[in-house]
Scaffold this motif. Sequence first.
Motif, PDB file in Angstrom:
ATOM      1  N   PRO A   1       1.237  -1.824   4.858  1.00 44.06           N
ATOM      2  CA  PRO A   1       1.843  -0.548   4.459  1.00 44.06           C
ATOM      3  C   PRO A   1       3.351  -0.712   4.339  1.00 44.06           C
ATOM      4  O   PRO A   1       3.902  -1.756   4.717  1.00 44.06           O
ATOM      5  CB  PRO A   1       1.478   0.399   5.607  1.00 44.06           C
TER       6      PRO A   1
ATOM      7  N   HIS B   1       0.312  12.791   3.859  1.00 43.37           N
ATOM      8  CA  HIS B   1      -0.936  12.114   4.225  1.00 43.37           C
ATOM      9  C   HIS B   1      -0.741  10.605   4.317  1.00 43.37           C
ATOM     10  O   HIS B   1      -1.460   9.920   5.052  1.00 43.37           O
ATOM     11  CB  HIS B   1      -2.031  12.444   3.205  1.00 43.37           C
ATOM     12  N   ALA B   2       0.213  10.078   3.568  1.00 47.10           N
ATOM     13  CA  ALA B   2       0.461   8.636   3.571  1.00 47.10           C
ATOM     14  C   ALA B   2       1.183   8.162   4.825  1.00 47.10           C
ATOM     15  O   ALA B   2       1.256   6.955   5.090  1.00 47.10           O
ATOM     16  CB  ALA B   2       1.258   8.236   2.331  1.00 47.10           C
TER      17      ALA B   2
ATOM     18  N   ARG C   1       0.849  -1.189   0.000  1.00 46.06           N
ATOM     19  CA  ARG C   1       0.000   0.000   0.000  1.00 46.06           C
ATOM     20  C   ARG C   1       0.885   1.240   0.000  1.00 46.06           C
ATOM     21  O   ARG C   1       2.070   1.181   0.346  1.00 46.06           O
ATOM     22  CB  ARG C   1      -0.906   0.012   1.242  1.00 46.06           C
TER      23      ARG C   1
ATOM     24  N   ASP D   1      -5.511   0.744   6.578  1.00 45.10           N
ATOM     25  CA  ASP D   1      -5.372   2.197   6.586  1.00 45.10           C
ATOM     26  C   ASP D   1      -6.495   2.851   7.384  1.00 45.10           C
ATOM     27  O   ASP D   1      -6.284   3.882   8.039  1.00 45.10           O
ATOM     28  CB  ASP D   1      -5.364   2.738   5.153  1.00 45.10           C
TER      29      ASP D   1
ATOM     30  N   SER E   1       0.587   3.748   1.968  1.00 45.76           N
ATOM     31  CA  SER E   1       0.761   4.250   3.335  1.00 45.76           C
ATOM     32  C   SER E   1       2.085   3.780   3.925  1.00 45.76           C
ATOM     33  O   SER E   1       2.669   2.784   3.489  1.00 45.76           O
ATOM     34  CB  SER E   1      -0.409   3.794   4.210  1.00 45.76           C
ATOM     35  N   ARG E   2       2.563   4.524   4.919  1.00 44.79           N
ATOM     36  CA  ARG E   2       3.857   4.240   5.543  1.00 44.79           C
ATOM     37  C   ARG E   2       3.762   4.320   7.064  1.00 44.79           C
ATOM     38  O   ARG E   2       3.105   5.215   7.621  1.00 44.79           O
ATOM     39  CB  ARG E   2       4.918   5.251   5.091  1.00 44.79           C
TER      40      ARG E   2
ATOM     41  N   ASP F   1      -5.900   5.315  10.437  1.00 46.92           N
ATOM     42  CA  ASP F   1      -6.475   6.657  10.481  1.00 46.92           C
ATOM     43  C   ASP F   1      -7.288   6.871  11.750  1.00 46.92           C
ATOM     44  O   ASP F   1      -7.388   7.998  12.250  1.00 46.92           O
ATOM     45  CB  ASP F   1      -7.346   6.892   9.247  1.00 46.92           C
TER      46      ASP F   1
ATOM     47  N   LYS G   1       1.216   7.288   8.390  1.00 47.17           N
ATOM     48  CA  LYS G   1       0.104   6.949   9.274  1.00 47.17           C
ATOM     49  C   LYS G   1       0.483   6.895  10.752  1.00 47.17           C
ATOM     50  O   LYS G   1      -0.384   7.032  11.614  1.00 47.17           O
ATOM     51  CB  LYS G   1      -0.490   5.593   8.861  1.00 47.17           C
TER      52      LYS G   1
END
Length: 428
Positions: free
Chosen positions: A268, A298-299, A223, A413, A225-226, A417, A301
Amino acid sequence: MTSWQQAAADDAALMNDFQTICRFGGRLSGTGQDEAAMEWALTRLREVGPDVRRVAVPYDGWRCLSGSLTLLGDTPVNLECVPLLRSASTDALGLEGTVLDLGAGRQEDFERAGDAVRGKIVLVRHEYPFSKGHVHRRRKYDMAVAHGAAAFLIANPLPGAGPLSGSSGRPRDGAGIPAAYIDHEGALALCAQPRARVRLLIQGEELRDSMACAGILDLPGGRDSRIVISAHMDGHDLGSSALDNATGVAVALAAARILAGQLGPGTPGLRICFFTAEEWALAGSARYLADMAATERHALKLNINLDTVAGDDTLCALISDYPALAGVVESAATRAGVPVSHWLPFMPNSDHANFARHGIPALRLVAGFDKPQSCVRHILSRGDVPDIILEGEMRNALAVTCAMASLALGMTDQELDALKSGSTCPRI
């Protein structure tokens, strides 16, 4: 022994990495020691993954050219002092004035003194930085400036430990006054004389638009995300900056080695960030995040920031006013088999603060919270050397870090979030 404790015990390079980082010296940004240490760290990161980069980060540097403090009288006495980073300079002959002892130098102390502060050389005390009621050096300095003090002295309260080092936090073109750390014995000498007069000489050179760097390893998952594990490489030049923060860098390197194999199509990615200019009021990570594209930011997390993770056998997560992180800490502690407490109020004392201000759930893992007699008391001093660090403390910090990151890597994610819920952390 839990699996994470076993993984931490099996990492053969952890303590060698720690000792190597300390051998670069205190790694004060601008001396070249931080740059050399970062180059070594980037080489180590490339052994974990190929996507390693060095990001240039501008900051307002400063160099101390000279500093001295003299107790005036029939027989003048030279007292040891260490100017704060980015201290304002005196004129070439120095600044003479009367010392006003404000004890701890908290808000109530300044309010009690009132107009008596104006034009005085204020003396306050350094506090153990990892405690529930701690008032940071920079807040005391700012109060001295706001009350019209002519200069600022902050004393190490520990006998025989020498002066400390740290930043004034004075911004470019910001109001400021000459400021220096002194030792416990110097403070006693000043307080022994009613209305003691001193001459403070500080000559510094502004190095505007200096360049620090961030060292980044990106390990992709499935993904965009990180999860971010961060630590700062830079330190101060009184000791080896072993506590602060060779411990965090070495643990982050080991965590990268251990966690790399956990990444896959459903997870992620993992990002390792090594910052410099942290000791300059967190300037390095602040600029790194501010310059980042909003979509990339934004990525991000979750930030697990490792700073002074050994020096005592207790660990605490400062969860930056993100209450949902308490559950992550508790679950990770159980998985790691290592007790970890948590402290909710936002504490802007390391790079996690800049992530939190951008709305990224962030915590700082720290040893010795609320334990002022622990070896962590040597932070910022000549006593911050490798010999005070125990291997077992490092391996416990590594087990906890891996357990927290592994837990986050297993979350969706949407679940990541949700860690933002309930936070009232001040945002940028």
